[in-house]
Scaffold this motif. Sequence first.
Motif, mmCIF file in Angstrom:
data_model
loop_
_atom_site.group_PDB
_atom_site.id
_atom_site.type_symbol
_atom_site.label_atom_id
_atom_site.label_comp_id
_atom_site.label_asym_id
_atom_site.label_seq_id
_atom_site.Cartn_x
_atom_site.Cartn_y
_atom_site.Cartn_z
ATOM 1 N N GLU A 1 -24.055 -117.049 59.107
ATOM 2 C CA GLU A 1 -23.400 -118.260 59.618
ATOM 3 C C GLU A 1 -21.900 -118.246 59.358
ATOM 4 O O GLU A 1 -21.338 -119.283 59.023
ATOM 5 N N HIS A 2 -21.270 -117.110 59.547
ATOM 6 C CA HIS A 2 -19.859 -117.018 59.213
ATOM 7 C C HIS A 2 -19.004 -116.663 60.422
ATOM 8 O O HIS A 2 -19.458 -116.050 61.380
ATOM 9 N N TRP A 3 -17.732 -117.037 60.304
ATOM 10 C CA TRP A 3 -16.748 -116.888 61.379
ATOM 11 C C TRP A 3 -16.663 -115.444 61.844
ATOM 12 O O TRP A 3 -16.704 -115.170 63.051
ATOM 13 N N ASP A 4 -16.515 -114.533 60.915
ATOM 14 C CA ASP A 4 -16.318 -113.127 61.280
ATOM 15 C C ASP A 4 -17.530 -112.578 62.025
ATOM 16 O O ASP A 4 -17.394 -111.806 62.986
ATOM 17 N N ASN A 5 -18.723 -112.994 61.603
ATOM 18 C CA ASN A 5 -19.922 -112.506 62.284
ATOM 19 C C ASN A 5 -19.989 -113.034 63.713
ATOM 20 O O ASN A 5 -20.421 -112.321 64.629
ATOM 21 N N ALA A 6 -19.580 -114.286 63.920
ATOM 22 C CA ALA A 6 -19.586 -114.833 65.279
ATOM 23 C C ALA A 6 -18.676 -114.018 66.191
ATOM 24 O O ALA A 6 -19.015 -113.736 67.346
#
Length: 402
Positions: free
Chosen positions: A294-299
């Motif tokens: 649920e993190h920005w970089d993964n999105a």
Amino acid sequence: MNRRSITIVGASLAGLRAAESLRRQDFDGPITLIGDEPHAPYDRPPLSKQFLAGEWETDRLALTKPEKLDEFDLDFRLGVRATGFDLATRRLGLSDDDDLEVDGLLIATGARCRTLPGTEGIDGVFVLRSLDDSLALRAAFDAGPSRVVVVGAGFIGAEVAATARARGLEVSLVEALPQPLGRVLGDEMGAVCADVHRDQGVDLRLGVGVDAVEAGPDGNVERVRLSDGSVIEAEVVVVGIGVIPNTEWLEGSGLELDNGVVCDATCLAAPGVTAAGDVARWPNARFDEIMRVEHWDNAVEQGGHAARRLLQSDEDAEPFTPVPWFWSDQYDRKIQLAGRIRPDDEIQIVTGSVEERRFAALYGRAGRLVGVLGFNRPRHVMQYKTLIQDGVSFADALAADL
């Protein structure tokens, strides 16, 4: 793989980065981007920090400039919610009744906040996920409440507590676990986070749950009753107890759902269907784990990968094997974590000290380096993140001169 068109459900970070990636792959067919919020795609991390603090306004949250969006030639459907999908017929139901037949489909519907039972309809109780959530909470902070109670000392709760203290508000932070972030960082590092908040005057209540949130005759929140029998008077309550992936609209679709949209190692959920961001669950071979991140970089990374997957054959497809990475700003501490860690991992401080709250800690498991945590050590986090990508052993990582 020839695609006539691609429909992306979810117009936040993962969805927008997917659309951008498709255009960079020279996909020139129609791209429809559907989002249930009325706003153009915006950045969420500042919502609990700079924006909530009143330092930024909405114009600084845009993920992409309007002229850039025009260049991508996207068919935006904002304020429209996906209501259903049928894999066999490839029909996508929409809340405006303008249903679509889709060719390629990328699912990026994210997640929503969990709420505390019994708080429905109580004024002064907030969650924080969207721009509208942050606007409402900021207005409540502007009114100068006598005390803010934050339920849940995860990253969102901790950031809200930090921002509220920076605005001069009295804050109580309530956490059911023995330490903040204990489930993510382990109790030893969670205790460091606890001390950071205590140093800033936060009334920290650990190992205690919430029995009830009570309102006065006017419907406004007045107090929080805790499971140890204590009571905290409050004019604002912020609930930060995790999120639920938005998959209800896919029930009966023919896709596998299990704490998210289940994908294969390449982010493919079914022929011509991929998923990305908070809603996607896939096996990450690098950590031998099925994960949902649920993190920005993964999105950003998964949005691009899932988009490219729609243009690839099964033979050309590659697995998605990132080293998850995220950050959290709390007071003057920049907390960064790379890798995939567990509370029972071996932990070693490799630079700095816990006492000065400026350090990097490595996490090892079964002889492997699996994570690095940094407090105001961004260079070290990025360097050890590279070692995790390279599959370096824990012993070699400890011996590395970085």
